[in-house]
Design a protein around this motif. Structure first.
Motif, PDB file in Angstrom:
ATOM      1  N   UNK A  37       1.002  -1.121   0.165  1.00 49.97           N
ATOM      2  CA  UNK A  37      -0.072   0.024   0.158  1.00 49.97           C
ATOM      3  C   UNK A  37       0.940   1.226  -0.094  1.00 49.97           C
ATOM      4  N   UNK A  38       2.015   0.989   0.600  1.00 51.43           N
ATOM      5  CA  UNK A  38       2.839   2.437   0.402  1.00 51.43           C
ATOM      6  C   UNK A  38       3.169   2.834  -0.756  1.00 51.43           C
ATOM      7  N   UNK A  39       3.253   2.088  -1.838  1.00 54.63           N
ATOM      8  CA  UNK A  39       3.420   2.382  -3.153  1.00 54.63           C
ATOM      9  C   UNK A  39       2.132   3.295  -3.753  1.00 54.63           C
ATOM     10  N   UNK A  40       1.032   2.993  -3.425  1.00 54.35           N
ATOM     11  CA  UNK A  40      -0.070   3.711  -3.870  1.00 54.35           C
ATOM     12  C   UNK A  40      -0.457   5.011  -2.950  1.00 54.35           C
ATOM     13  N   UNK A 239      12.859  -6.283  -5.521  1.00 54.65           N
ATOM     14  CA  UNK A 239      12.587  -4.919  -5.225  1.00 54.65           C
ATOM     15  C   UNK A 239      11.179  -4.608  -4.579  1.00 54.65           C
ATOM     16  N   UNK A 240      11.462  -4.243  -3.279  1.00 47.18           N
ATOM     17  CA  UNK A 240      10.092  -4.178  -2.327  1.00 47.18           C
ATOM     18  C   UNK A 240       9.822  -2.771  -2.279  1.00 47.18           C
ATOM     19  N   UNK A 241       8.598  -2.477  -2.663  1.00 42.48           N
ATOM     20  CA  UNK A 241       8.193  -0.930  -2.635  1.00 42.48           C
ATOM     21  C   UNK A 241       7.006  -0.933  -1.875  1.00 42.48           C
ATOM     22  N   UNK A 242       7.032  -0.117  -0.618  1.00 42.42           N
ATOM     23  CA  UNK A 242       6.176   0.457   0.169  1.00 42.42           C
ATOM     24  C   UNK A 242       5.381  -0.904   0.845  1.00 42.42           C
ATOM     25  N   UNK A 268      16.305  -4.951  -2.267  1.00 39.13           N
ATOM     26  CA  UNK A 268      16.399  -3.371  -2.133  1.00 39.13           C
ATOM     27  C   UNK A 268      14.907  -3.263  -1.784  1.00 39.13           C
ATOM     28  N   UNK A 269      14.796  -2.442  -0.560  1.00 38.01           N
ATOM     29  CA  UNK A 269      13.370  -2.351   0.000  1.00 38.01           C
ATOM     30  C   UNK A 269      13.358  -0.560  -0.005  1.00 38.01           C
ATOM     31  N   UNK A 270      12.292  -0.075  -0.317  1.00 39.07           N
ATOM     32  CA  UNK A 270      11.999   1.243  -0.395  1.00 39.07           C
ATOM     33  C   UNK A 270      10.818   1.760   0.149  1.00 39.07           C
ATOM     34  N   UNK A 271      10.955   2.509   1.455  1.00 43.35           N
ATOM     35  CA  UNK A 271       9.445   2.698   2.182  1.00 43.35           C
ATOM     36  C   UNK A 271       9.715   4.046   2.720  1.00 43.35           C
ATOM     37  N   UNK A 272       8.732   4.529   3.225  1.00 43.69           N
ATOM     38  CA  UNK A 272       8.540   5.949   3.718  1.00 43.69           C
ATOM     39  C   UNK A 272       8.482   5.862   5.188  1.00 43.69           C
ATOM     40  N   UNK A 273       8.199   4.519   5.724  1.00 44.53           N
ATOM     41  CA  UNK A 273       8.379   4.620   7.139  1.00 44.53           C
ATOM     42  C   UNK A 273       9.362   3.584   7.854  1.00 44.53           C
ATOM     43  N   UNK A 274       9.522   2.370   7.493  1.00 43.35           N
ATOM     44  CA  UNK A 274      10.377   1.384   8.237  1.00 43.35           C
ATOM     45  C   UNK A 274      11.157   0.506   7.237  1.00 43.35           C
ATOM     46  N   UNK A 275      12.505   0.266   7.597  1.00 45.02           N
ATOM     47  CA  UNK A 275      13.301  -0.438   6.748  1.00 45.02           C
ATOM     48  C   UNK A 275      13.665  -1.431   7.449  1.00 45.02           C
ATOM     49  N   UNK A 276      13.494  -2.880   6.677  1.00 41.43           N
ATOM     50  CA  UNK A 276      14.150  -3.913   7.547  1.00 41.43           C
ATOM     51  C   UNK A 276      14.442  -5.101   6.662  1.00 41.43           C
ATOM     52  N   UNK A 290      12.286   6.882   2.432  1.00 42.09           N
ATOM     53  CA  UNK A 290      11.942   8.100   1.737  1.00 42.09           C
ATOM     54  C   UNK A 290      10.528   8.157   0.963  1.00 42.09           C
ATOM     55  N   UNK A 291      10.278   9.270   0.393  1.00 40.89           N
ATOM     56  CA  UNK A 291       9.297   9.339  -0.535  1.00 40.89           C
ATOM     57  C   UNK A 291       9.411   8.429  -1.460  1.00 40.89           C
ATOM     58  N   UNK A 292       8.739   7.480  -1.731  1.00 43.97           N
ATOM     59  CA  UNK A 292       8.998   6.551  -2.823  1.00 43.97           C
ATOM     60  C   UNK A 292       8.825   7.329  -4.374  1.00 43.97           C
ATOM     61  N   UNK A 293       7.800   8.241  -4.435  1.00 44.77           N
ATOM     62  CA  UNK A 293       7.660   9.119  -5.617  1.00 44.77           C
ATOM     63  C   UNK A 293       8.932   9.755  -5.888  1.00 44.77           C
TER      64      UNK A 293
END
Length: 300
Positions: A37-40, A239-242, A268-276, A290-293
């Motif tokens: 959902x983080x991508x949307x 590649x994991x997004x949101x 690779x994981x990209x997320x605005x909140x939590x990286x793990x 950070x901001x995926x957009x």
């Protein structure tokens, strides 16, 4: 002078991490994208705040509902009001364009690569952005599909019925499926004949054991499994997004395990909140918070 410095620092920080992402994409032979959902959300498809107030102001005023998610659990006084809410929810989250071009930015990065997408999102934004539909697997359903309450085999396209319900409330639909309206002309219910027809259906969403995995779902699952099997033998970027922790067994845990099992793989994981990610794959992992957009924008 200080404002320019702040902007430069902001831009440079995104350029640095975006370049790291772009390098990983370029070096990979295969890319398996997992999105949540983080991508949307990054694409501006939030379920609350200004977007909710713009399209559901009357539900907020009359029932005290604060966001689209909680509105889905509210007990409405009649089917006409319930389907007024749900038709708006479906329309703006499935048929209207996303406020930002985040998905198109992602496509521009991977369109020339051998990629596949698995997503828990139900908003169909990958296909709306013109990703190859044979490279997509929507595991949890689709806002654009209904299933009958007592039918465990088939799904049904809901565009025409949802459009009729939207227009029944007083909305006009623009050339890009945007809603055109004056608040004074909108009513908080739909025509009773449409409500009666809609009551035969529920959304094709995985909320219980009655979720319909139709023929199209199984074909997509088979294509995904074939790609995932080949990816284990290649230089693959997972590649994991949101992706959060709501359903980690669908994307997060498998991506970690596949990376661990394949010495050629990177995560690779990209997320605005939590990286793990686990320590066992730390040397082949990149976490970008950070901001995926914005990150996709600077990775072009």
């Amino acid at each position: 002078m200080f404002l320019k410095k702040k902007i430069d620092e902001f831009t440079n920080s995104y350029l640095k991490v975006a370049n790291g992402l772009k390098t990983k994409i370029n070096e990979a032979d295969k890319i398996l994208i997992g999105s949540g959902s983080g991508l949307s959300t990054a694409a501006g498809m939030n379920y609350d705040r200004d977007r909710f107030d713009k399209y559901f102001w009357d539900f907020k005023d009359k029932f005290g509902i604060q966001d689209m998610y909680s509105g889905g659990f509210y007990t409405y006084p009649n089917p006409e009001t319930k389907w007024a809410f749900w038709s708006r929810n479906i329309w703006i989250n499935r048929y209207m364009p996303a406020p930002k071009s985040t998905y198109s930015k992602l496509l521009n990065l991977v369109k020339d690569k051998d990629y596949f997408v698995i997503t828990t999102n139900v908003d169909h934004q990958f296909q709306a952005a013109h990703f190859d539909k044979k490279r997509l697997f929507y595991t949890q359903g689709d806002y654009g599909l209904f299933q009958k309450k007592r039918d465990s085999k088939h799904t049904y396209d809901n565009y025409e019925l949802v459009r009729a319900m939207i227009e029944s409330q007083g909305f006009k639909i623009g050339p890009n499926n945007e809603l055109i309206f004056n608040k004074d002309d909108i009513q908080i219910k739909i025509d009773s004949r449409l409500a009666e027809k809609a009551e035969d259906y529920v959304l094709n969403l995985r909320i219980d054991e009655d979720f319909v995995e139709d023929e199209g779902w199984h074909r997509a699952a088979e294509r995904f499994n074939d790609f995932a099997e080949e990816a284990e033998k290649n230089k693959t970027l997972y590649l994991e997004l949101g992706v959060g922790m709501n359903t980690p067994v669908i994307i997060k845990y498998p991506f970690w395990q596949w990376t661990l099992n394949n010495p050629q793989a990177e995560f690779v994981t990209v997320d605005a909140k939590t990286i793990m990610y686990p320590k066992e794959i730390e040397d082949r992992s990149l976490g970008i918070k950070g901001d995926i957009d914005q990150i996709l924008k600077y990775a072009k």
